[in-house]
Write a protein that holds these residues in place. Structure first.
Motif, PDB file in Angstrom:
ATOM      1  N   TYR A  28       0.831  -1.196   0.000  1.00 28.43           N
ATOM      2  CA  TYR A  28       0.000   0.000   0.000  1.00 28.43           C
ATOM      3  C   TYR A  28       0.876   1.261   0.000  1.00 28.43           C
ATOM      4  O   TYR A  28       1.791   1.394   0.796  1.00 28.43           O
ATOM      5  CB  TYR A  28      -0.909  -0.025   1.236  1.00 28.43           C
ATOM      6  CG  TYR A  28      -1.694   1.236   1.405  1.00 28.43           C
ATOM      7  CD1 TYR A  28      -2.803   1.484   0.597  1.00 28.43           C
ATOM      8  CD2 TYR A  28      -1.328   2.191   2.347  1.00 28.43           C
ATOM      9  CE1 TYR A  28      -3.521   2.667   0.736  1.00 28.43           C
ATOM     10  CE2 TYR A  28      -2.041   3.360   2.494  1.00 28.43           C
ATOM     11  CZ  TYR A  28      -3.139   3.596   1.680  1.00 28.43           C
ATOM     12  OH  TYR A  28      -3.838   4.756   1.807  1.00 28.43           O
ATOM     13  N   PRO A  30       0.834   5.073   0.742  1.00 25.18           N
ATOM     14  CA  PRO A  30      -0.028   6.110   1.326  1.00 25.18           C
ATOM     15  C   PRO A  30       0.016   7.405   0.508  1.00 25.18           C
ATOM     16  O   PRO A  30       0.948   7.624  -0.258  1.00 25.18           O
ATOM     17  CB  PRO A  30       0.577   6.328   2.727  1.00 25.18           C
ATOM     18  CG  PRO A  30       1.948   5.787   2.667  1.00 25.18           C
ATOM     19  CD  PRO A  30       2.010   4.783   1.565  1.00 25.18           C
ATOM     20  N   ARG A  32       0.365  10.308   1.627  1.00 20.56           N
ATOM     21  CA  ARG A  32       1.383  11.230   2.158  1.00 20.56           C
ATOM     22  C   ARG A  32       2.552  10.434   2.716  1.00 20.56           C
ATOM     23  O   ARG A  32       2.375   9.420   3.379  1.00 20.56           O
ATOM     24  CB  ARG A  32       0.770  12.108   3.254  1.00 20.56           C
ATOM     25  CG  ARG A  32      -0.317  13.012   2.696  1.00 20.56           C
ATOM     26  CD  ARG A  32      -0.657  14.119   3.642  1.00 20.56           C
ATOM     27  NE  ARG A  32       0.547  14.704   4.229  1.00 20.56           N
ATOM     28  CZ  ARG A  32       0.635  15.066   5.507  1.00 20.56           C
ATOM     29  NH1 ARG A  32      -0.372  14.876   6.327  1.00 20.56           N
ATOM     30  NH2 ARG A  32       1.747  15.587   5.969  1.00 20.56           N
ATOM     31  N   LEU A  33       3.747  10.924   2.415  1.00 21.24           N
ATOM     32  CA  LEU A  33       4.953  10.247   2.906  1.00 21.24           C
ATOM     33  C   LEU A  33       5.768  11.262   3.710  1.00 21.24           C
ATOM     34  O   LEU A  33       6.663  11.927   3.182  1.00 21.24           O
ATOM     35  CB  LEU A  33       5.775   9.709   1.728  1.00 21.24           C
ATOM     36  CG  LEU A  33       5.078   8.607   0.915  1.00 21.24           C
ATOM     37  CD1 LEU A  33       5.638   8.513  -0.488  1.00 21.24           C
ATOM     38  CD2 LEU A  33       5.214   7.267   1.631  1.00 21.24           C
ATOM     39  N   THR A  65      17.756  -0.178   3.785  1.00 20.84           N
ATOM     40  CA  THR A  65      16.451  -0.809   3.635  1.00 20.84           C
ATOM     41  C   THR A  65      15.378  -0.105   4.474  1.00 20.84           C
ATOM     42  O   THR A  65      15.663   0.386   5.563  1.00 20.84           O
ATOM     43  CB  THR A  65      16.564  -2.320   3.994  1.00 20.84           C
ATOM     44  OG1 THR A  65      15.394  -2.958   3.558  1.00 20.84           O
ATOM     45  CG2 THR A  65      16.756  -2.571   5.472  1.00 20.84           C
ATOM     46  N   THR A  67      13.846   2.769   3.897  1.00 18.90           N
ATOM     47  CA  THR A  67      13.941   4.226   4.017  1.00 18.90           C
ATOM     48  C   THR A  67      12.999   4.931   3.040  1.00 18.90           C
ATOM     49  O   THR A  67      13.089   6.136   2.845  1.00 18.90           O
ATOM     50  CB  THR A  67      15.389   4.724   3.801  1.00 18.90           C
ATOM     51  OG1 THR A  67      15.890   4.155   2.586  1.00 18.90           O
ATOM     52  CG2 THR A  67      16.284   4.322   4.953  1.00 18.90           C
ATOM     53  N   ALA A  71       8.608   3.336  -2.110  1.00 21.36           N
ATOM     54  CA  ALA A  71       7.341   4.063  -1.917  1.00 21.36           C
ATOM     55  C   ALA A  71       7.404   5.442  -2.579  1.00 21.36           C
ATOM     56  O   ALA A  71       6.495   5.827  -3.311  1.00 21.36           O
ATOM     57  CB  ALA A  71       7.033   4.180  -0.428  1.00 21.36           C
ATOM     58  N   ASN A 182      19.753  -0.810  -2.107  1.00 20.18           N
ATOM     59  CA  ASN A 182      20.133  -0.546  -0.716  1.00 20.18           C
ATOM     60  C   ASN A 182      21.536  -1.095  -0.455  1.00 20.18           C
ATOM     61  O   ASN A 182      21.981  -1.170   0.666  1.00 20.18           O
ATOM     62  CB  ASN A 182      19.124  -1.136   0.263  1.00 20.18           C
ATOM     63  CG  ASN A 182      18.925  -2.621   0.068  1.00 20.18           C
ATOM     64  OD1 ASN A 182      19.828  -3.315  -0.416  1.00 20.18           O
ATOM     65  ND2 ASN A 182      17.763  -3.121   0.429  1.00 20.18           N
TER      66      ASN A 182
HETATM   67  N1  LIG Z   1       7.656   8.478   4.804  1.00 19.48           N
HETATM   68  C1  LIG Z   1       6.868   7.415   4.858  1.00 19.48           C
HETATM   69  N2  LIG Z   1       5.575   7.519   5.210  1.00 19.48           N
HETATM   70  C2  LIG Z   1       4.769   6.432   5.273  1.00 19.48           C
HETATM   71  N3  LIG Z   1       5.171   5.194   4.998  1.00 19.48           N
HETATM   72  C3  LIG Z   1       6.475   5.013   4.636  1.00 19.48           C
HETATM   73  C4  LIG Z   1       7.378   6.105   4.546  1.00 19.48           C
HETATM   74  N4  LIG Z   1       8.592   5.631   4.177  1.00 19.48           N
HETATM   75  C5  LIG Z   1       8.449   4.308   4.041  1.00 19.48           C
HETATM   76  N5  LIG Z   1       7.185   3.934   4.310  1.00 19.48           N
HETATM   77  C6  LIG Z   1       6.656   2.566   4.290  1.00 19.48           C
HETATM   78  O1  LIG Z   1       7.669   1.724   4.823  1.00 19.48           O
HETATM   79  C7  LIG Z   1       7.765   0.511   4.080  1.00 19.48           C
HETATM   80  C8  LIG Z   1       9.173   0.402   3.494  1.00 19.48           C
HETATM   81  O2  LIG Z   1       9.394   1.439   2.550  1.00 19.48           O
HETATM   82  P1  LIG Z   1      10.026   1.133   1.104  1.00 19.48           P
HETATM   83  O3  LIG Z   1       9.483  -0.166   0.612  1.00 19.48           O
HETATM   84  O4  LIG Z   1       9.809   2.315   0.253  1.00 19.48           O
HETATM   85  O5  LIG Z   1      11.549   0.970   1.524  1.00 19.48           O
HETATM   86  P2  LIG Z   1      12.834   0.821   0.586  1.00 19.48           P
HETATM   87  O6  LIG Z   1      13.704   1.998   0.861  1.00 19.48           O
HETATM   88  O7  LIG Z   1      12.387   0.594  -0.811  1.00 19.48           O
HETATM   89  O8  LIG Z   1      13.518  -0.480   1.205  1.00 19.48           O
HETATM   90  P3  LIG Z   1      14.349  -1.660   0.464  1.00 19.48           P
HETATM   91  O9  LIG Z   1      15.709  -1.110   0.210  1.00 19.48           O
HETATM   92  O10 LIG Z   1      14.387  -2.762   1.479  1.00 19.48           O
HETATM   93  O11 LIG Z   1      13.603  -2.025  -0.783  1.00 19.48           O
HETATM   94  C9  LIG Z   1       6.678   0.575   3.026  1.00 19.48           C
HETATM   95  O12 LIG Z   1       5.551  -0.112   3.515  1.00 19.48           O
HETATM   96  C10 LIG Z   1       6.391   2.051   2.892  1.00 19.48           C
HETATM   97  O13 LIG Z   1       5.062   2.284   2.511  1.00 19.48           O
END
Ligand SMILES: Nc1ncnc2c1ncn2[C@@H]1O[C@H](COP(=O)(O)OP(=O)(O)OP(=O)(O)O)[C@@H](O)[C@H]1O
Ligand SMILES: [Mg+2]
Length: 399
Positions: A28, A30, A32-33, A65, A67, A71, A182
């Motif tokens: 999912y 969201p 807003r991040l 990872t 971070t 998303a 990552n």
């Molecule tokens: N600023 C934010 N606000 C809300 N949710 C967030 C935010 N940052 C990350 N998330 C949530 O945290 C989880 C991990 O984020 P994401 O998958 O983007 O990480 P990544 O940096 O791609 O990690 P990886 O290197 O392991 O792939 C996801 O479910 C994402 O929706």
């Protein structure tokens, strides 16, 4: 039985805790991040020229990872394609699932409407078809290669080379690549030319701190849970645990979701600190199991040796004792053992992974030695090694 099942289903439907469980699931995205404004704006600024028909720079995105790299990228590209209508195509490819040159090209082709068989064609033929397909489309195509290190480590950088040079052969369309990883060391695997063209722009995602994670969790919890479903201590605790683990937001969300599920399963209406602690145990176990499953065979065997010695209640495990057991197990399995020197290195690796704890102790005038102990539960080890040990006929010996 029927009534019991009905109870389970009813409890789920009329959950006192969850308003919308899906809002916590990893897929999912969201609306807003929070705390990623800078990265969102920078990415949008780099990509915006696509709206005016120019090719955006290639971008290399990195950060630890959880971070928010995936998303944020999906969010910004979703918004960009919405604004750009039919003129911009955005293709997302996860290179952990598609870790060969062929599969990445086939995925790319599929997304521009060309059918490519799962196997069978020469890569050069697939490239030709992709090129023709792109040219026919006459659009700006942005390809996101997420977890790109998996592709490069398994299959080299041939596709990256192809994609970062492709514009020289296109007149009607333009293509940009966004690479996400990552694994900072992965850049060393890249050819210098690929490195410089992929890194036309770079974007770094720093880890979230405790406060930021709390903020993020609060916003996501407001969508996912009923009011009053969380004890006050729950979000700060999930945030604090994840902040210690390199600010991993995925871990923070995972803990929150698991804690709530544990609370719900035990028939409670409020998630409490104790549920988070139980969730933490479960998550740690899963992490260890995943790490063990993906280790090379000899590393697994060394871990198996330590495990067997521990089960045999042998005290003060030294490298020598472990080596002897390792050689014994390797022989039973018909595998050529590696040297004791290499076993020492493997023991250090296992220590760094947090699976064992190696402590140096002094033996007075006999010098110093390392005493080794398991630092994860036997359960995690059994589960992590299960398939290999079973395959190798070692189950009888160890369990
Ligand atoms: N600023 C934010 N606000 C809300 N949710 C967030 C935010 N940052 C990350 N998330 C949530 O945290 C989880 C991990 O984020 P994401 O998958 O983007 O990480 P990544 O940096 O791609 O990690 P990886 O290197 O392991 O792939 C996801 O479910 C994402 O929706
Ligand atoms: Mg990701």
């Amino acid at each position: 039985m029927v009534d019991e099942l009905d109870d389970i289903f009813e409890r789920f439907i009329h959950s006192k805790i969850f308003k919308n469980r899906e809002k916590l699931l990893p897929d999912y995205i969201p609306d807003r991040l929070p705390h990623r404004d800078e990265q969102i704006k920078k990415l949008a600024t780099i990509l915006a020229p696509a709206l005016g028909g120019s090719r955006p720079s290639n971008i290399f995105i990195y950060g630890l990872t959880g971070t928010g790299k995936t998303a944020v990228s999906r969010y910004v590209l979703g918004r960009l394609t919405k604004k750009g209508g039919d003129n911009i195509v955005y293709i997302y490819i996860n290179c952990r699932q598609n870790d060969t040159n062929y599969r990445v090209l086939a995925e790319l082709a599929r997304n521009i409407g060309i059918k490519i068989p799962f196997t069978g064609l020469a890569t050069s033929e697939v490239k030709k078809r992709v090129l023709e397909g792109l040219e026919r489309r006459g659009k700006i195509v942005i390809v996101v290669l997420d977890e790109i290190d998996h592709l490069v480590k398994k299959s080299g950088d041939d596709v990256l080379y192809f994609l970062t040079r492709i514009n020289e052969q296109l007149s009607n369309s333009k293509l940009s690549v966004i690479g996400i990883t990552n694994d900072l060391k992965f850049m060393e695997f890249l050819d210098a030319r690929v490195k410089s063209s992929l890194g036309e722009e770079e974007l770094v995602f720093p880890p979230y701190n405790n406060k930021e994670l709390e903020d993020i969790l609060r916003k996501r919890a407001a969508e996912a849970f009923h009011e009053g479903a969380l004890d006050n201590s729950v979000i700060p605790l999930c945030a604090a645990i994840a902040a210690r683990q390199n600010g991993d937001c995925r871990l923070a969300l995972d803990l929150l979701l698991k804690a709530a599920e544990i609370a719900e399963r035990s028939g409670e209406n409020v998630v409490k600190e104790e549920h988070v602690r139980l969730a933490q145990k479960e998550v740690e176990k899963n992490l260890a199991v995943d790490v063990i499953k993906t280790m090379p065979l000899h590393v697994k065997l060394v871990l198996a040796s330590i495990y067997v010695l521990t089960k045999e209640k042998v005290k003060n495990l030294t490298t020598g004792l472990i080596y002897n057991k390792y050689v014994y197990l390797a022989k039973i399995m018909g595998i050529e053992p590696v040297t004791q020197r290499r076993i020492s290195d493997i023991i250090n690796e296992l220590d760094m992974l947090g699976l064992i704890n190696a402590r140096v102790v002094s033996l007075g005038r006999y010098g110093r030695t390392k005493i080794i102990k398991l630092s994860v539960s036997s359960n995690s080890i059994e589960e992590g090694l299960k398939e290999d040990l079973f395959m190798l006929g070692l189950t009888e010996l160890t369990i």
